[in-house]
Motif scaffolding. Structure first.
Motif, PDB file in Angstrom:
ATOM      1  N   LEU A 176      -2.882   1.184   6.611  1.00 23.71           N
ATOM      2  CA  LEU A 176      -2.978   1.048   8.074  1.00 23.71           C
ATOM      3  C   LEU A 176      -4.122   1.813   8.508  1.00 23.71           C
ATOM      4  N   LYS A 177      -4.360   2.785   7.917  1.00 22.91           N
ATOM      5  CA  LYS A 177      -5.723   3.615   8.268  1.00 22.91           C
ATOM      6  C   LYS A 177      -6.863   2.667   7.962  1.00 22.91           C
ATOM      7  N   TYR A 178      -6.978   1.845   7.023  1.00 27.03           N
ATOM      8  CA  TYR A 178      -8.270   1.256   6.570  1.00 27.03           C
ATOM      9  C   TYR A 178      -8.216  -0.143   7.293  1.00 27.03           C
ATOM     10  N   LEU A 179      -7.086  -0.620   7.651  1.00 26.57           N
ATOM     11  CA  LEU A 179      -7.241  -1.945   8.417  1.00 26.57           C
ATOM     12  C   LEU A 179      -7.598  -1.769   9.857  1.00 26.57           C
ATOM     13  N   LEU A 180      -7.137  -0.594  10.488  1.00 28.28           N
ATOM     14  CA  LEU A 180      -7.271  -0.277  11.762  1.00 28.28           C
ATOM     15  C   LEU A 180      -8.475   0.314  12.131  1.00 28.28           C
ATOM     16  N   GLY A 214       0.908  -1.125   0.117  1.00 27.32           N
ATOM     17  CA  GLY A 214       0.177   0.056  -0.033  1.00 27.32           C
ATOM     18  C   GLY A 214       0.960   1.267  -0.004  1.00 27.32           C
ATOM     19  N   TRP A 215       2.035   1.255   0.678  1.00 29.63           N
ATOM     20  CA  TRP A 215       2.942   2.229   0.734  1.00 29.63           C
ATOM     21  C   TRP A 215       3.452   2.632  -0.415  1.00 29.63           C
ATOM     22  N   PHE A 216       3.778   1.649  -1.084  1.00 26.42           N
ATOM     23  CA  PHE A 216       4.600   1.788  -2.593  1.00 26.42           C
ATOM     24  C   PHE A 216       3.495   2.308  -3.537  1.00 26.42           C
ATOM     25  N   LEU A 253       0.768   7.396   5.433  1.00 22.79           N
ATOM     26  CA  LEU A 253       1.545   6.336   4.617  1.00 22.79           C
ATOM     27  C   LEU A 253       2.878   6.297   5.619  1.00 22.79           C
ATOM     28  N   ALA A 254       3.439   7.342   6.179  1.00 27.54           N
ATOM     29  CA  ALA A 254       4.811   6.699   7.144  1.00 27.54           C
ATOM     30  C   ALA A 254       4.488   5.785   8.209  1.00 27.54           C
TER      31      ALA A 254
END
Length: 223
Positions: A136-140, A128-130, A153-154
């Protein structure tokens, strides 16, 4: 992934994660309670000599863990109104690998599972970062107010690298166990206490990243 985010399951299989701003104690219990139940059950039921006693304890601990993760998911839905994607994934893998462990009476499935979970989250977050997607925002489904897209992103990149490191470390320990150079007991102790402590410490290192990228802090927290 217990940071300041949402529930991140842990276990021979739940994933270390930051605790959210709200219901912090409840998220902590949901994240680490099932793993602690596995650890306690194993310790109290694996007495005796020989590999059979240890394996019997692991089987009983696994059954207790499977029940505990289902309860944790139910409590999350009841008290928090949702089950995070992280918890869903961990729960599915706990039940799947737990069933294999019980069926084959083989501790290796317990030790293998974290590697697969960590590798999966690392691939998802770093991928996702790439592609400039803060997974992480969506997962958590985090309640972190004000964190910018750049900040997410960081955090996704940093947690992706952290999970990748955990996956490599767990695989190394798996190979050591297979070679007879490390005991299941030692692995479990590292998993329960070492990884949990390491997750908290890593969470602390991410606080400057969140603060630098817009994390809203209430007046009471700022004092």
């Amino acid at each position: 992934m217990s940071e300041t985010f949402d529930q991140l399951p842990a276990g021979p299989e739940t994933v270390p994660a930051p605790p959210p701003a709200k219901h912090g104690w409840l998220n902590f219990a949901i994240d680490f309670g099932p793993l602690l139940i596995f650890f306690i059950t194993y310790k109290f039921t694996s007495g005796g000599e020989g590999a059979f006693a240890a394996t019997a304890g692991a089987i009983k601990g696994t059954l207790a863990f499977m029940v505990a993760i289902v309860i944790a998911m139910a409590v999350s839905k009841w008290k928090l109104g949702k089950i995070s994607p992280m918890l869903w994934m961990s729960g599915i893998l706990v039940l799947g690998f737990g069933a294999l462990t019980v069926w084959f009476h083989d501790e290796r499935f317990i030790v293998m599972k974290p590697t697969i979970i960590y590798a999966g989250f690392a691939a998802l977050l770093l991928g996702g970062w790439f592609f400039k997607k803060p997974m992480l925002k969506y997962l958590l489904q985090s309640a972190l107010e004000g964190v910018t897209e750049k900040g997410w992103l960081a955090l996704s990149r940093n947690w992706g690298l952290f999970f990748a490191a955990l996956g490599i470390a767990n695989h190394v320990m798996y190979e050591l166990i297979q070679a007879g150079e490390m005991s299941f007991d030692l692995w479990l102790t590292i998993k329960v206490w070492g990884v949990t402590a390491l997750s908290f410490l890593f969470t602390l290192t991410q606080l400057p990243v969140m603060m630098k990228n817009g994390l809203a802090v209430s007046e009471s927290e700022a004092k």
